[in-house]
Motif scaffolding. Structure first.
Motif, PDB file in Angstrom:
ATOM      1  N   SER A   1       0.846  -1.193   0.000  1.00  0.00           N
ATOM      2  CA  SER A   1       0.000   0.000   0.000  1.00  0.00           C
ATOM      3  C   SER A   1       0.881   1.243   0.000  1.00  0.00           C
ATOM      4  O   SER A   1       1.931   1.275   0.652  1.00  0.00           O
ATOM      5  CB  SER A   1      -0.948   0.008   1.203  1.00  0.00           C
ATOM      6  OG  SER A   1      -0.229   0.125   2.408  1.00  0.00           O
TER       7      SER A   1
ATOM      8  N   SER B   1      -3.779   7.098  -3.331  1.00  0.00           N
ATOM      9  CA  SER B   1      -3.411   5.849  -2.670  1.00  0.00           C
ATOM     10  C   SER B   1      -3.371   4.705  -3.669  1.00  0.00           C
ATOM     11  O   SER B   1      -4.030   4.742  -4.721  1.00  0.00           O
ATOM     12  CB  SER B   1      -4.396   5.523  -1.540  1.00  0.00           C
ATOM     13  OG  SER B   1      -5.674   5.257  -2.053  1.00  0.00           O
ATOM     14  N   TYR B   2      -2.580   3.712  -3.311  1.00  0.00           N
ATOM     15  CA  TYR B   2      -2.456   2.489  -4.107  1.00  0.00           C
ATOM     16  C   TYR B   2      -2.423   1.322  -3.140  1.00  0.00           C
ATOM     17  O   TYR B   2      -1.729   1.359  -2.114  1.00  0.00           O
ATOM     18  CB  TYR B   2      -1.178   2.528  -4.942  1.00  0.00           C
ATOM     19  CG  TYR B   2      -0.681   1.170  -5.381  1.00  0.00           C
ATOM     20  CD1 TYR B   2      -1.283   0.490  -6.439  1.00  0.00           C
ATOM     21  CD2 TYR B   2       0.398   0.571  -4.731  1.00  0.00           C
ATOM     22  CE1 TYR B   2      -0.822  -0.757  -6.834  1.00  0.00           C
ATOM     23  CE2 TYR B   2       0.863  -0.673  -5.124  1.00  0.00           C
ATOM     24  CZ  TYR B   2       0.257  -1.337  -6.173  1.00  0.00           C
ATOM     25  OH  TYR B   2       0.700  -2.568  -6.557  1.00  0.00           O
ATOM     26  N   SER B   3      -3.202   0.283  -3.440  1.00  0.00           N
ATOM     27  CA  SER B   3      -3.271  -0.884  -2.567  1.00  0.00           C
ATOM     28  C   SER B   3      -3.260  -2.144  -3.424  1.00  0.00           C
ATOM     29  O   SER B   3      -4.000  -2.232  -4.426  1.00  0.00           O
ATOM     30  CB  SER B   3      -4.547  -0.830  -1.710  1.00  0.00           C
ATOM     31  OG  SER B   3      -4.674  -1.997  -0.925  1.00  0.00           O
ATOM     32  N   TYR B   4      -2.431  -3.110  -3.022  1.00  0.00           N
ATOM     33  CA  TYR B   4      -2.310  -4.380  -3.749  1.00  0.00           C
ATOM     34  C   TYR B   4      -2.302  -5.509  -2.734  1.00  0.00           C
ATOM     35  O   TYR B   4      -1.510  -5.495  -1.775  1.00  0.00           O
ATOM     36  CB  TYR B   4      -1.021  -4.395  -4.565  1.00  0.00           C
ATOM     37  CG  TYR B   4      -0.735  -5.716  -5.241  1.00  0.00           C
ATOM     38  CD1 TYR B   4      -1.293  -6.028  -6.478  1.00  0.00           C
ATOM     39  CD2 TYR B   4       0.117  -6.641  -4.645  1.00  0.00           C
ATOM     40  CE1 TYR B   4      -1.018  -7.238  -7.097  1.00  0.00           C
ATOM     41  CE2 TYR B   4       0.395  -7.856  -5.255  1.00  0.00           C
ATOM     42  CZ  TYR B   4      -0.181  -8.151  -6.483  1.00  0.00           C
ATOM     43  OH  TYR B   4       0.090  -9.353  -7.085  1.00  0.00           O
TER      44      TYR B   4
ATOM     45  N   THR C   1      -6.283  -4.960  -6.650  1.00  0.00           N
ATOM     46  CA  THR C   1      -5.512  -3.735  -6.815  1.00  0.00           C
ATOM     47  C   THR C   1      -6.476  -2.556  -6.817  1.00  0.00           C
ATOM     48  O   THR C   1      -7.456  -2.554  -7.565  1.00  0.00           O
ATOM     49  CB  THR C   1      -4.701  -3.749  -8.120  1.00  0.00           C
ATOM     50  OG1 THR C   1      -3.871  -4.901  -8.160  1.00  0.00           O
ATOM     51  CG2 THR C   1      -3.830  -2.500  -8.222  1.00  0.00           C
TER      52      THR C   1
ATOM     53  N   TYR D   1      -6.706   1.769  -6.881  1.00  0.00           N
ATOM     54  CA  TYR D   1      -6.107   3.088  -7.030  1.00  0.00           C
ATOM     55  C   TYR D   1      -7.152   4.133  -6.651  1.00  0.00           C
ATOM     56  O   TYR D   1      -8.340   3.956  -6.922  1.00  0.00           O
ATOM     57  CB  TYR D   1      -5.655   3.352  -8.469  1.00  0.00           C
ATOM     58  CG  TYR D   1      -4.671   2.365  -9.022  1.00  0.00           C
ATOM     59  CD1 TYR D   1      -3.306   2.556  -8.879  1.00  0.00           C
ATOM     60  CD2 TYR D   1      -5.115   1.234  -9.703  1.00  0.00           C
ATOM     61  CE1 TYR D   1      -2.400   1.652  -9.404  1.00  0.00           C
ATOM     62  CE2 TYR D   1      -4.226   0.318 -10.239  1.00  0.00           C
ATOM     63  CZ  TYR D   1      -2.865   0.535 -10.087  1.00  0.00           C
ATOM     64  OH  TYR D   1      -1.974  -0.364 -10.600  1.00  0.00           O
TER      65      TYR D   1
ATOM     66  N   SER E   1     -10.564  -0.204  -9.468  1.00  0.00           N
ATOM     67  CA  SER E   1     -10.203  -1.522  -8.979  1.00  0.00           C
ATOM     68  C   SER E   1     -10.402  -2.509 -10.111  1.00  0.00           C
ATOM     69  O   SER E   1     -11.540  -2.799 -10.509  1.00  0.00           O
ATOM     70  CB  SER E   1     -11.065  -1.914  -7.777  1.00  0.00           C
ATOM     71  OG  SER E   1     -10.766  -3.226  -7.353  1.00  0.00           O
TER      72      SER E   1
END
Length: 849
Positions: free
Chosen positions: A489, A504-507, A522, A524, A549
């Motif tokens: 993240s 933000s970025y989350s994987y 994923t 964004y 997503s």
């Protein structure tokens, strides 16, 4: 007893002036430009000959008892004589001796002797005014507020002793007797529909039986799928940096592993404790972010127990994990679209402490037989033993190394973490090695680059030998590690174009059988907001948001009109949303929302929030929803509901309602009484007992801040966090006057402690009038008996005296030594606790009825 003749509002002489002097525009204030040496009585800069005769007494010297403060702390009450711009202390040395930190007492006493300037221009009439209440005297000075009978003493630095701060690193020992604190919390969530009603609920209880530094803890719950169950049940002592306990333990709460899950055991623990130290470390937790394409109902479960329920708007949303318990464990996140379970996500969550104390190594050991929850009341022992331990210490002033290990008969895990905390950045690196070639690496950092604030989190676990079905085998060993996974993240924020820009970025990816081709999430997001207009009490805000997503996209443009009043806030929001998902073509929808929040506790005897919203969704749906939050002195309640109505091609389908809610309360009991403690539950409590004034309300002040409301002739419970030192006082509410105990009490609270603090209070009325003899002549310099001493009339016979409301008579001692008495009228004009009784005849030989 320390007493005060005022409340928190400046009403006494201010009200008097507004009643008597306002028609002539002569407020009772000293001339702003008056020189400090000017001791001549004035009224708004007028000479005595210019003041109407009936008001000249307002500018003449008056004698009363006032409360004095030094450094914001109450010192004592003392007799003073004052005019609109001067004050004379009857015994300045006795007052100064109570301060105790003066190095040149004689010089300070000389500076405060005789008639001195009272600095009326420095009196603060508003709490948020920062341009007042300050004085820089050469030796010493006073700011005297005649409307509240309050004086603040200021002493120059050269005349004060140098104070050395000797603070213990441990909390003081507790003297609390046996007490019980019971917390109750009910959480519910569901959907109503004629064909498919669904609901989930849990009732949580936290029972603490405490005495001094020892406490017995029981955490239990009840839900619709199981009967009453006890989760943890243990006896613990936590004092002077050392913790020990035994029973059904959940987790140590210290040095929580980053990779291995927390396991419940029936055993013992021993080690260092940050709870009973005053140099407490920070608490950190793993962020949990989700993505939805519309307003959704979200539930979070731990071990099939509901620990969070709420509704979120479309886009990338971060779940508030503040109420999550400490430890390392898997959570299941369920996202519902009406009655349909749209997503079910599994996350590994950690919440732990970081930088240890600088003067010692902290450590812990915990061991016992592992347990698991089933249908029995107590957890069931599963025949597997677990041993955990760890140690941490600083390597520099702002960095530390921490070692952690966990072991069963079949599996061992060792973790090492390096943590560094800089001025504008920090970083934590964790490495793990385990049995069966398991390994892990985690990186967490936060820092600033110019105007940009960045945070990054990356966690990777390689556990190739894990099999998803191994826990279903009857004789399979208990595993400490999950299957392989990777979480990343990144978030950034900065000021941009006069507003706030954040992204933000989350994987997140779960891997099975050493394969990387499985599902990955994923997300964004990018958002920007700023204030675009401000007029009177209104603000206009513009907000833009974009989230993505995989193949689902969502964009929102919103405008919010806010009105912020003193006791009520109202927000009106309109927004337009664009969606592009795998299931439908590009479309847009719009919605409106109305939210409000009230702060005045006299509205339904509490504070809270009200909200309504309407949305016309692109997928042939309309939503009409609302929410309410109400915080009372006895409980906290929240409820949210959305009515979804299918339209267009879906109009033949049934409407349904999504809802979620919770209610929290607690009560405390000890040998001196019992009471409800409100929705802000804590593991220790303060019980405020006020003797007298049954109709009065008082703010309970803890460390200078109002945290609750107490009533006279009752006991009121205020929940407070354990492992803390608190200063406790009270302050009257409303416009009435009270003679109340203004002293502060110092208490120390440990879990389960219920400390009782006693205060006394009595309502008073300020009487203003003129005292004359039988021939109508003014009685000059006559002493009037009050509860705390004598006050004197001025040269016009005008007096101001504080008496209980029930008094119908007061005694007067004349200047020639004789006595007389005056009767208080049955009715008189009264404003804000100040009564104008007019002209009273003092009759010799009159007796009190």
């Amino acid at each position: 007893m320390k007493t005060c003749f005022c409340n928190r509002s400046p009403v006494a002489l201010l009200v008097v002036c507004s009643v008597l002097v306002a028609p002539l525009s002569l407020p009772l204030l000293a001339e702003e430009g008056a020189a400090p040496g000017n001791t001549r009585p004035t009224l708004a800069g007028l000479e005595p000959s210019q003041i109407p005769e009936e008001f000249r007494g307002m500018a003449a010297p008056q004698t009363t008892v006032a409360d004095f403060y030094y450094g914001g702390r109450f010192v004592t009450s003392a007799m003073v004589t004052y005019t609109p711009d001067t004050i004379t202390l009857t015994d300045p040395r006795a007052l100064l001796e109570r301060i105790g930190t003066i190095s040149h007492l004689d010089k300070v006493e000389a500076a405060l002797s005789g008639r001195i300037f009272s600095n009326p221009g420095q009196v603060c009439w508003r709490a948020d005014d920062t341009r007042c209440g300050r004085l820089n005297p050469e030796v010493a000075g006073v700011i005297f507020d005649a409307s509240r009978f309050r004086g603040d003493i200021f002493i120059a630095e050269p005349y004060l002793q140098v104070q050395t701060l000797n603070q213990s690193k441990y909390l003081p020992d507790s003297s609390s007797s046996l007490g019980l604190i019971q917390g109750l919390s009910a959480v519910t969530s569901g959907v109503t529909a004629s064909d498919d009603d669904q609901s989930s609920y849990s009732l949580f209880g936290n029972t603490l039986l405490g005495w001094q530094e020892n406490h017995l803890v029981a955490n239990w719950d009840y839900n619709q799928d199981s009967r009453f169950q006890i989760d943890t049940f243990y006896l613990e002592r936590d004092a002077r940096g050392l913790q020990m306990g035994a029973g059904y333990l959940d987790y140590s709460g210290m040095m929580t592993p980053e990779f291995s899950r927390s396991q419940q055991v029936f055993g013992v623990k021993l080690g260092s404790s940050m709870n009973s130290r005053l140099d407490v470390a920070d608490v950190n937790s793993t962020p949990i972010r989700i993505f939805t394409t519309g307003r959704r109902r979200v539930e979070v479960f731990r071990d099939n127990r509901l620990i969070y329920a709420g509704s979120v708007d479309a886009g990338s949303q971060e779940i508030d994990t503040g109420s999550f318990p400490q430890g390392s464990y898997q959570v299941t996140i369920r996202i519902y679209d009406g009655p349909v379970l749209e997503q079910e996500i599994t996350r590994f969550f950690t919440k732990s402490v970081r930088l240890p104390p600088s003067d010692e190594i902290i450590w812990y050991l915990e061991g016992g037989e592992m347990t698991e929850r089933n249908q029995d009341t107590l957890p069931e022992n599963i025949g597997e033993w677990l041993l955990k331990g760890g140690a941490a210490g600083r390597v520099t002033d702002n960095s530390s190394i921490e070692l952690r290990s966990s072991a069963t008969r079949e599996q061992q895990v060792v973790e090492a973490e390096y943590f560094h905390q800089g001025d504008e950045w920090d970083i934590a690196i964790t490495g793990m090695a385990g049995s069966d070639r398991a390994r892990g690496l985690a990186l967490e950092t936060a820092f600033s680059v110019g105007p940009v604030y960045l945070s990054y989190y990356h966690q990777r676990l390689w556990n190739d030998e894990f099999r998803p079905d191994q826990n279903t085998e009857e004789d399979a060993p208990v595993t400490l590690l999950e299957e392989s996974y990777e979480n990343r993240s990144l978030s950034a924020s900065m000021e941009f174009l006069g507003g706030s820009l954040s992204g933000s970025y989350s994987y997140n990816r779960q891997m099975t059988d050493n394969s990387s081709s499985d599902d990955a999430d994923t997300i964004y997001s990018l958002s920007w907001s700023r204030n675009v207009g401000r007029f009177n009490d209104f603000d206009l805000d513009l907000e833009m948001d974009y989230s993505e997503s995989d193949e689902d996209k969502n964009a929102t443009l919103g405008v919010t009109l806010r009105r912020n009043a003193r006791n009520w806030d109202v927000n009106i929001r309109g927004e337009n949303r664009w969606e592009d998902s795998r299931e439908q073509d590009v479309a847009s929808d719009f919605g409106y929302a109305l939210d409000s929040r009230w702060y005045r506790d006299d509205i339904l005897n509490g504070t809270g929030e009200l909200g309504m919203r309407y949305e016309d969704l692109a997928r042939d749906q309309k939503i009409l929803g609302g929410n309410v939050k109400y915080e009372h002195a006895r409980f906290l309640a929240e409820f949210t509901a959305d009515h979804i109505s299918p339209t267009g091609e879906q109009s033949n389908q049934e409407s349904y309602i999504n809802y979620n809610g919770r209610i929290d309360t607690s009560f405390a009991v000890n040998g001196q009484g019992a009471g409800l403690g409100g929705g802000n539950r804590a593991d220790s409590a303060l019980m405020v007992a006020i003797d007298g004034s049954p109709s009065a309300q008082f703010d309970v002040l803890v460390n200078g801040s109002a945290v609750g409301i107490a009533k006279g002739n009752s006991k009121t419970v205020v929940p407070l966090s354990p492992y803390g030192i608190y200063r406790v006082g009270i302050r009257p509410r409303g416009n009435e006057f009270y003679r109340y105990d203004q002293g502060e009490r110092n208490i120390t609270l440990y879990p389960g402690n219920v400390e009782v603090v006693d205060f006394s209070a009595a309502e008073e009325v300020v009487l203003l009038g003129k005292l004359v003899d039988g021939q109508g002549g003014a009685l000059v310099n006559a002493a009037i008996q009050s509860e705390v001493g004598f006050v004197r009339t001025d040269r016009f016979g005008i007096f101001q005296v504080n008496l209980p409301p029930s008094d119908k008579y007061f005694q007067v001692k004349l200047a020639d030594g004789q006595s007389c008495g005056a009767e208080i009228p049955e009715s008189y004009q009264k404003r804000g606790g100040v009564g104008m009784v007019g002209v009273l005849e003092c009759r010799q030989g009159a007796a009190r009825e």
